[in-house]
Structure formats: structure tokens, C-alpha cells
Design a protein around this motif. Structure first.
Motif, short mmCIF file in Angstrom:
data_model
loop_
_atom_site.label_atom_id
_atom_site.label_comp_id
_atom_site.label_asym_id
_atom_site.label_seq_id
_atom_site.Cartn_x
_atom_site.Cartn_y
_atom_site.Cartn_z
N ASN A 31 4.03 -40.26 17.02
CA ASN A 31 3.59 -40.18 18.41
C ASN A 31 2.36 -39.28 18.56
N ASP A 32 1.78 -38.90 17.42
CA ASP A 32 0.63 -38.00 17.45
C ASP A 32 -0.53 -38.67 16.70
N ILE A 33 -1.22 -39.57 17.40
CA ILE A 33 -2.31 -40.34 16.80
C ILE A 33 -3.64 -39.91 17.40
N ASP A 34 -4.63 -39.69 16.56
CA ASP A 34 -5.95 -39.33 17.05
C ASP A 34 -6.53 -40.44 17.92
N PRO A 35 -7.37 -40.07 18.89
CA PRO A 35 -7.96 -41.09 19.77
C PRO A 35 -8.82 -42.08 18.99
N LEU A 36 -8.87 -43.30 19.51
CA LEU A 36 -9.60 -44.39 18.83
C LEU A 36 -10.43 -45.16 19.84
N ALA A 250 -11.07 -43.70 34.52
CA ALA A 250 -11.20 -42.80 33.37
C ALA A 250 -10.47 -41.49 33.63
N GLU A 251 -10.51 -41.00 34.86
CA GLU A 251 -9.81 -39.78 35.23
C GLU A 251 -8.30 -39.96 35.03
N ILE A 252 -7.78 -41.11 35.41
CA ILE A 252 -6.35 -41.39 35.24
C ILE A 252 -5.98 -41.35 33.76
N LEU A 253 -6.80 -41.97 32.91
CA LEU A 253 -6.49 -42.03 31.48
C LEU A 253 -6.43 -40.64 30.86
N PHE A 254 -7.37 -39.79 31.21
CA PHE A 254 -7.38 -38.46 30.61
C PHE A 254 -6.35 -37.54 31.26
N MET A 255 -5.80 -37.93 32.39
CA MET A 255 -4.64 -37.22 32.93
C MET A 255 -3.37 -37.65 32.20
N LEU A 256 -3.31 -38.91 31.80
CA LEU A 256 -2.17 -39.38 31.02
C LEU A 256 -2.19 -38.80 29.61
N LYS A 257 -3.38 -38.73 29.02
CA LYS A 257 -3.56 -38.21 27.67
C LYS A 257 -4.71 -37.20 27.69
N LYS A 259 -6.09 -34.84 26.03
CA LYS A 259 -7.05 -34.64 24.94
C LYS A 259 -7.41 -35.95 24.25
N GLY A 260 -6.85 -37.03 24.74
CA GLY A 260 -7.15 -38.32 24.15
C GLY A 260 -6.20 -38.73 23.04
N ARG A 261 -5.33 -37.84 22.61
CA ARG A 261 -4.40 -38.20 21.53
C ARG A 261 -3.43 -39.25 22.03
N PRO A 293 -9.13 -34.14 18.95
CA PRO A 293 -10.38 -34.24 18.20
C PRO A 293 -11.24 -35.42 18.68
N LYS A 294 -12.50 -35.39 18.23
CA LYS A 294 -13.42 -36.45 18.60
C LYS A 294 -12.88 -37.80 18.16
N ALA A 295 -13.00 -38.79 19.04
CA ALA A 295 -12.42 -40.11 18.76
C ALA A 295 -13.09 -40.77 17.57
#
Length: 665
Positions: A31-36, A250-257, A259-261, A293-295
Motif C-alpha cells: 500500500n506504499d507505492i511511489d507516485p506514477l 487536482a486539489e482533491i487528488l492531493f488531499m486524498l494522497k 504526497k502523491g504516494r 518523492p518525485k513521481a
């Protein structure tokens, strides 16, 4: 990983697709995958890759109930869900899975809002307004605030709704939105701010519009308790067509995740063409650096649709962009046929050329439904629609309003129809209501008084009209009198109507300057007819009748060629694609604010073609000019196709035989 060690259900993927599917899952479920970020070029199998990634997660043991898959249309969500189920069912030996959290942003939003409504100050029984209902409510608000009774026309209900929606989705202040997108409404900034009451009206009636479904989602995520609970529900969030997201999404997505992970987004910056809907290309361009981390960025470059020469031309045109993810689309479909760049003398020649090419291709075995004609703006297909109708070539049109169905064109035609036949009550009813101060009731009474009168000009002089209509009534009577007495000859009648109508156009419609070229286009078409009667008769028998019958059918059921705006063509493909008006002023549009988006739009249009592509360049255009006797302006090949890349095209000028015959006569 070698092909020998790849699971059977992944073997249909190419190596880049496979890397995207397996990212972060190489060592089993986690459940800990770097952003893609998957940059999926046109025709590169984006849907296939995303569906396989979701299925691969399920096969690896992840709970499908904790996967959130977001799309931009219900159809896309259904197709994606179906594919995921098919792939996983095969991989799991027939075991079926559910994917309950797959849907559009708005569909998922309303589900979550309904569930948490009482915690954010809403009742669960709220209803959702569609665009039409929302516009009607906006109209009531305009009237209650006294904004619809201004001396000069206040923006219409639809324009007010569009302004409010853009402010919400772009997260920009009203002043900036007006200056960038709604310049003609800038004078009303102070009054438009009063439309905050629209939000109050919605709350009082327990209704939400489409924009509220995103706004309240953000509100839920900002609540410490509710936001934490929603975040805990989803281990993985995947988004399709990320280049089409707006700032709110985009705001919703980064509220869900935060740091993007656990976040996977798929899209193509080269297909970011919906800024008029408040979508922003910045979301996809800035995505990697916004993550921590950076996607990781994986580009899908193998195109399964077009031939290599078409992609070569599309790549070179796009590579002139100032910014973007560099990728080179390539195809294993080889061909010796380059795209065409075809100069023609004018728009009439363009219409005749395209119609003839469509017929020739059909004779060569290419069905009409496999041929498409694309254009930047709906009005650019006017001459072609008439030419296709004259030749009995069936077509359907997507995007915009058909030329003869546009409200301002109907207004002009109703003047001609009523002058030709004063008993035409439908034309008269529409015509009278063009005048300020005359509504449906008054128009009906006037027509009743005129019933049976032979001398309409004299009868109009005896009609009593409301004081508010008195000024306009004199000019109207003068116009009708001159036309009925034959003092204005054909086709100069249209010029007289236009001069009378232009002030009404500014009164009746927002952004009247956008409609003026259509009226000039109608004048040009009329010049080809001997009389008003012939003009009206031909229009009645050919374009309207054929167009209405065809537009009610299905392009999949009937063999009909496709006319489409470039925006509406996104996601489609045809064996042959022809693009109209590849000249400066049309592509890019004169009024275009962002040349880079116009470049992306042309790239989208070019990459719709599978086998053949033709960019057509009229050398002159008919335009009405008040201070000049020259009725034509002269065009140059679009700056988006500069000389440095024209060797990617075959260039052959088409000579219109009709013009040759006329020149010899």
C-alpha cells in the motif's frame, strides 16, 4: 523482466506499457507505492495500460474495494471497469471481482457527499441540478436581484452560469476570469459579484449543481475528521485523462494522497485542449515535482493507430512547442504516403475539393463513415455542409450548432421568409420578437391584426406598439417597406437586413462579434442565387431537411461521413482525415489566447488519422468589411505548419475546374 517470466495476461503489453503496469508492484502487494505519471501519447494504448494496472493490483492481492478509479465520462468508467474485470477474471481462473469505486469525479463526489452530508451541513435528500436546471435557477436569481432589467443587456443566464462555474473550477478571482475569458462582460464585474446569492438560493432549496459536487468534496477533505476517514478508505487512486483536470480536481487528488504516494495519473500534455472548461495543462506538467518523492514518469510512444509518415508530421509540428514532455510517437505501420498540404483558391473551392475527395475515396472502397472532416470552429464547415447537401452526400456533424440552426442565422432567414410570405406566421412571430419591447403576447396580437391584409407595408403603419418598441418599430417598417416594394434588389437585400440587424444582435446575444462572420458567410452564399425565392427554396429543400434527417440517425448504423470540431474529435479515429482552413486566423484562431493550446489542438486533429491526412489551405476568404470595397482577405499557411517542417508533407495545389470554366467564359 524477460517475456518468459511475464504472467500470461501481461504478454499483450509492450515493454513501456508493462513497466507502467508493474510500477511499485514488482515485489508483491503493497500500500506504499511511489507516485506514477504515465504520459500516454495519442493512440498508444492508454486505456489498455491503465486497465491492466488496476487488474494487476487486484491479481497481486490488493482489495478492489480500496481502489479508487477516476475518469471523465460515464462511458469511460464503464469501459475501464469492464476491461479490469475481464483481465482479472482470466488471471484469477474465473473468479469475478467488483470495482465499486470506479466512476467520474462528479459521480464519486455525489456518493461521498451523500454519505457525509449531515457532517458538512447538508441534508442527505439534496437533489442535483443539471446544466439546464442550474441556468433556470440562475435566471430567477438575476431577476430577483434586478439584474435582468438593466439599461443595456446584462449577461444571459447561461453566461452568468458559465462565469460562476469557471471561477469555481479554475480557483481564480472573478476579475481575472472576466479579463481572460469573458472580456465582453467585464463592465458588469460589480453586478456579477451579487450572484453570490445563487449559492444561497441553492442552499435554501437543498440543491447542488455540478460544480458543488467538487466544492463539497473539497470541503469534506478539509474537515479533520471526515477528511481523515475518506483518505483511509482508499489505498490507491488512479486517474484517467489527467491533462483534462482543473485546479479543483487536482486539489482533491492531493488531499486524498497528500504526497502523491499511491497515486497513478495517466494522460498526455499534448492533448490538453480544454482550457475553456477551466482545465489546466499545469496539472500534468507540474505533477512530478508536486509529489514527494518525485513521481516516476513513463512515456508510451508506440502508436497503434497511424502510419509512420502521419506521425512524423505530427511529431515535428508538436516539437515546436515551448514546453512539454518530449516524446516521439512511432508506428510499425509503414507507408510511402505522406500527409497532404493542399492549397485551394477559396472556401468554395475547398468545399468542392473535399466533397470530390470524399466521393473518390468512396469509389475506391473507403466507406463514408471512415472519412472525417475536422475544423477549428463550428462555422468553418458552412460551405462544406451546403456542398455535401447539394451532392447528396450524407453526413453527421459533431460539435457546435449547424450553420442554418444557429439562432442569429435563423433570425436573418425569418426576415427573408416573412417578406417573401407575410402569411408565414412562424417567421413573423420570431421576427417581431427581435424588436426590443415586443414579447410573445404582443407579437401574436400584431400578427392577428395583420391577418388577411394584402398591403402589409400600410398595415404595419396602423399598428399600435408599446412605447418601448416605438423607436425600433420605425426602422423595422422602413426595412420591410423597401423590401416589399422591390426597392432593394437581390442579393443586396441581405446587406440591408444585416445593417438593420447588427444593433439588435448586440442587444440580443452575448459576444455578438463571434456571430458576425456567420452573417457575412450567409451573404456570400446568397450571392450564388438569382433570387430571394430561389435562395429560400434551395435552403429549405437541401441543407435543413437533409441535415435534420441525418443528425437523428447514428453514424454507426448509416454510412455517413463525419464532420466534427477538433475538440469533439478527441478520442476518435478514422481511416482518412481532412482538416479545413489550415491558415492563420482559423488555426490558430484570431482570438485564441494560448497559441500553445492551439498547437496541441492541431496535434490532436492530425493524430486522428489512420491511413491518410490532408491539411487544406484556402488562399482567400470572403469577409464583410464596412470601410473597404474588397470583400476578400488573403490567408497564409498556419504558423503552426512553418516552412521548416513542410517537407513532411506532399504539397499539391488543387485547381477548381468550376473556376477554370468561369474564367474562360
Amino acid at each position: 523482466m524477460s517475456d518468459r517470466h511475464v504472467s500470461k495476461y501481461l504478454k499483450s503489453l509492450n515493454r513501456r506499457q508493462r513497466r507502467a503496469v508493474m510500477h511499485g508492484l514488482e515485489n508483491g502487494p503493497t500500500n506504499d507505492i511511489d507516485p506514477l505519471l504515465v504520459i500516454a501519447g495519442a493512440g498508444s494504448g492508454k486505456t489498455k495500460a491503465l486497465a491492466h494496472r488496476v487488474a494487476h493490483m487486484v491479481v497481486k492481492g490488493m482489495d478492489p474495494q480500496r481502489i479508487l478509479l477516476l475518469t471523465f465520462s460515464r462511458r469511460a468508467a464503464e469501459e475501464m471497469t469492464h476491461r479490469v474485470k475481464q483481465i482479472s477474471e482470466v488471471a484469477l481462473g474465473g473468479r469475478q471481482i467488483g470495482l465499486p469505486w470506479s466512476g467520474t469525479f462528479h459521480a464519486i463526489g455525489v456518493r461521498l457527499i451523500r454519505e457525509y452530508a449531515d457532517k458538512i451541513g447538508l441534508v442527505r435528500s439534496f437533489t442535483v441540478l443539471d446544466r439546464s436546471d442550474a441556468a433556470d435557477l440562475m435566471n430567477l436569481v438575476r431577476q430577483e436581484l434586478g439584474l435582468s432589467a438593466q439599461r443595456s443587456p446584462f449577461p444571459s443566464k447561461d453566461t452568468c452560469l458559465a462565469i460562476c462555474s469557471f471561477v469555481v473550477n479554475s480557483r481564480l478571482p472573478l476579475r481575472e476570469v472576466l479579463s481572460k475569458r469573458f472580456q465582453s462582460c467585464h463592465q458588469w464585474e460589480r453586478e456579477l459579484r451579487k450572484l453570490r446569492y445563487y449559492r444561497v438560493a441553492k442552499r435554501r432549496q437543498h440543491v447542488l449543481d455540478y460544480d458543488d459536487l467538487l466544492l463539497y468534496w473539497v470541503k469534506m477533505m478539509r474537515d479533520p475528521t471526515v477528511g481523515a476517514e475518506i483518505r483511509s478508505r482508499f489505498d490507491h487512486v488512479l486517474v484517467d485523462e489527467y491533462q483534462d483536470t482543473n485546479s479543483l480536481q487536482a486539489e482533491i487528488l492531493f488531499m486524498l494522497k497528500p504526497k502523491g504516494r499511491g497515486l497513478t495519473v495517466v494522460g498526455d500534455d499534448a492533448q490538453a485542449i480544454y482550457s475553456f472548461r477551466a482545465a489546466t495543462v499545469r496539472n500534468i506538467l507540474d505533477f512530478p515535482r508536486l509529489c514527494n518523492p518525485k513521481a516516476r514518469v513513463i512515456a508510451l510512444e508506440e502508436n497503434y493507430r497511424s502510419t509512420q509518415p502521419i506521425l512524423e508530421a505530427a511529431n515535428r509540428a508538436l516539437n515546436l512547442a515551448k514546453e512539454g514532455y518530449r516524446k516521439t510517437l512511432f508506428s510499425k505501420r509503414r507507408s510511402q504516403r505522406k500527409p497532404h498540404l493542399t492549397p485551394v483558391s477559396d472556401e468554395r473551392s475547398q468545399a468542392r475539393y473535399v466533397a470530390q475527395q470524399i466521393l473518390d475515396a468512396r469509389e475506391a472502397g473507403v466507406p463514408l463513415s471512415s472519412q472525417a472532416v475536422l475544423f477549428r470552429a463550428s462555422g468553418h464547415s458552412t460551405q462544406l455542409e451546403l456542398e455535401l447537401a447539394r451532392r447528396n452526400i450524407p453526413f453527421v456533424k459533431y460539435g457546435g450548432v449547424k450553420f442554418l440552426e444557429a439562432a442569429h442565422i435563423k433570425d436573418i432567414l425569418c426576415v427573408l421568409r416573412w417578406c417573401e410570405n407575410p402569411k408565414d406566421r412562424i417567421a413573423g412571430f420570431r421576427l417581431l420578437q427581435l424588436l426590443p419591447g415586443i414579447g410573445p403576447g404582443t407579437a401574436a396580437k400584431i400578427l392577428d391584426k395583420l391577418k388577411g391584409r394584402r398591403r402589409i407595408r400600410r398595415a404595419l403603419a396602423r399598428v399600435d406598439v408599446p412605447k418601448a418598441a416605438a423607436k425600433g418599430w420605425r426602422g423595422f417598417r422602413r426595412l420591410i417597406g423597401e423590401m416589399r416594394r422591390g426597392r432593394t434588389t437581390w442579393p443586396a437585400e441581405l446587406q440591408a437586413i444585416r445593417k438593420w440587424y447588427e444593433p439588435l444582435l448586440e442587444y440580443k446575444y452575448d459576444n455578438p462579434e463571434v456571430r458576425l462572420p456567420d452573417i457575412a458567410q450567409l451573404e456570400q452564399i446568397a450571392a450564388g442565387y438569382e433570387s430571394r425565392r430561389q435562395f429560400l427554396t434551395d435552403l429549405a429543400l437541401d441543407p435543413p431537411d437533409g441535415t435534420e434527417n441525418l443528425s437523428s440517425g447514428s453514424a454507426e448504423d448509416d454510412d455517413t461521413t463525419i464532420l466534427s470540431t477538433m475538440h469533439s474529435a478527441k478520442g476518435q479515429e478514422w481511416r482518412i482525415v481532412r482538416i479545413l482552413n489550415v491558415t492563420d486566423g482559423c488555426i490558430p484562431l484570431d482570438q485564441a489566447e494560448d497559441i500553445e493550446e492551439e498547437r496541441r489542438l492541431l496535434h490532436v486533429a492530425m493524430t486522428r488519422a489512420k491511413n491518410e491526412l490532408d491539411l487544406i489551405v484556402p488562399e482567400r476568404f470572403f469577409r464583410y468589411r464596412q470601410k473597404s470595397n474588397d470583400r476578400y482577405i488573403y490567408g497564409a499557411v498556419s504558423r503552426l505548419i512553418p516552412g521548416s517542417i513542410r517537407d513532411a508533407f506532399d504539397q499539391h495545389r488543387w485547381h477548381d475546374q468550376a473556376e477554370v470554366r468561369n474564367a474562360r467564359a
